[in-house]
Design a protein around this motif. Structure first.
Motif, short mmCIF file in Angstrom:
data_model
loop_
_atom_site.label_atom_id
_atom_site.label_comp_id
_atom_site.label_asym_id
_atom_site.label_seq_id
_atom_site.Cartn_x
_atom_site.Cartn_y
_atom_site.Cartn_z
N ALA A 153 4.08 9.93 -4.51
CA ALA A 153 4.00 8.63 -4.89
C ALA A 153 5.41 8.09 -5.62
N VAL B 160 1.78 4.15 -1.92
CA VAL B 160 0.62 4.62 -2.33
C VAL B 160 0.04 5.68 -1.44
N VAL C 299 -1.01 5.81 -6.96
CA VAL C 299 -0.22 4.52 -6.82
C VAL C 299 1.03 4.62 -7.76
N THR D 146 2.80 6.72 -12.61
CA THR D 146 1.88 6.63 -11.47
C THR D 146 0.30 6.53 -11.98
N GLU E 97 -6.34 0.44 -1.43
CA GLU E 97 -4.80 0.63 -1.59
C GLU E 97 -4.33 -0.76 -2.04
N SER F 269 -2.71 -1.53 -5.66
CA SER F 269 -1.14 -1.95 -5.85
C SER F 269 -1.05 -3.26 -6.66
#
Length: 225
Positions: free
Chosen positions: A129, A135, A167, A178, A194, A198
């Motif tokens: 990531a 992602v 992510v 992350t 996702e 995000s």
């Protein structure tokens, strides 16, 4: 449900009969109704996601401590995606390592203060990531991380993550850390997860940078006094 159509049959200028065709369109109607219902569910889910994102933005906008940010993010995550474990780390681009700063699992916060910095490689979900700025969804976590160093945080309940979503958090294109969410189920994460994470990661990254800025300003004032 039947759909019918008729055609006049003529012989010369004289009508001699009618040809009728009937088609059973029940299957098509059911498919169309199912599609409309699926679209409505997707719209409702997205509206609920926007409500949760709005609530997260309000909570993070007034946060002055990292712990407040991480708990707000955790609550959003639990409400938005499959979540049996939740882990946040901050990235140091100079040393190229991640430092654990918050963890939650099996209903409780976990102590990460003794965890050493984690080198960013090219294989683990979080490292990927960071490296790709994308992602990373891992549908079979144990197979994907076999042979990689692993650390159990908190009491060992015998269960292991079966899937994860990692992510990246970025500010102005700069990766600052992350977020990793884990599930005990295989293939737990889809495209909609996702999207949710995000959006949350973007808000969290800005909030973290704001807290860091406040701390630097406070330290500068204390040094000047």
């Amino acid at each position: 449900t039947l759909e019918t159509s008729n055609k006049l049959i003529t012989k010369g200028s004289q009508a001699v009969g009618i040809q009728g065709i009937a088609r059973d369109i029940s299957t098509r109607r059911r498919a169309e109704e199912a599609l409309r219902e699926a679209d409505q569910r997707a719209l409702s889910e997205y509206e609920r996601l926007l409500e949760r994102i709005s609530g997260l933005a309000q909570a993070l906008g007034t946060a002055r401590e990292l712990s407040v940010i991480f708990r707000g993010l955790r609550d959003f995550t639990k409400a938005s995606v499959p979540c049996d474990g939740f882990f946040v780390s901050l990235y140091d681009p100079i040393l190229d390592v991640r430092t654990a700063c918050y963890a939650w699992g099996d209903g409780k916060e976990l102590d990460v203060s003794d965890l050493p910095p984690m080198p960013v490689t090219s294989s683990g979900p979080n490292s990927r990531a960071v490296r790709t700025r994308q992602v990373i969804i891992t549908s079979d976590y144990m197979s994907a991380t076999q042979g990689h160093p692993s650390v159990i945080v908190g009491p060992d309940n015998g269960l292991r993550p079966q899937s994860s979503i990692a992510v990246p958090m970025a500010v102005m294109g700069r990766i600052i850390g992350t977020i990793e969410v884990q599930s005990y189920q295989l293939s737990a994460y889809e495209h909609e997860h996702e999207t949710a994470m995000s959006m949350a990661a973007n808000l969290t990254a800005v909030a973290i940078e704001n807290v860091r800025l406040l701390r630097r300003e406070s330290s500068a004032r204390e040094a000047a006094e």
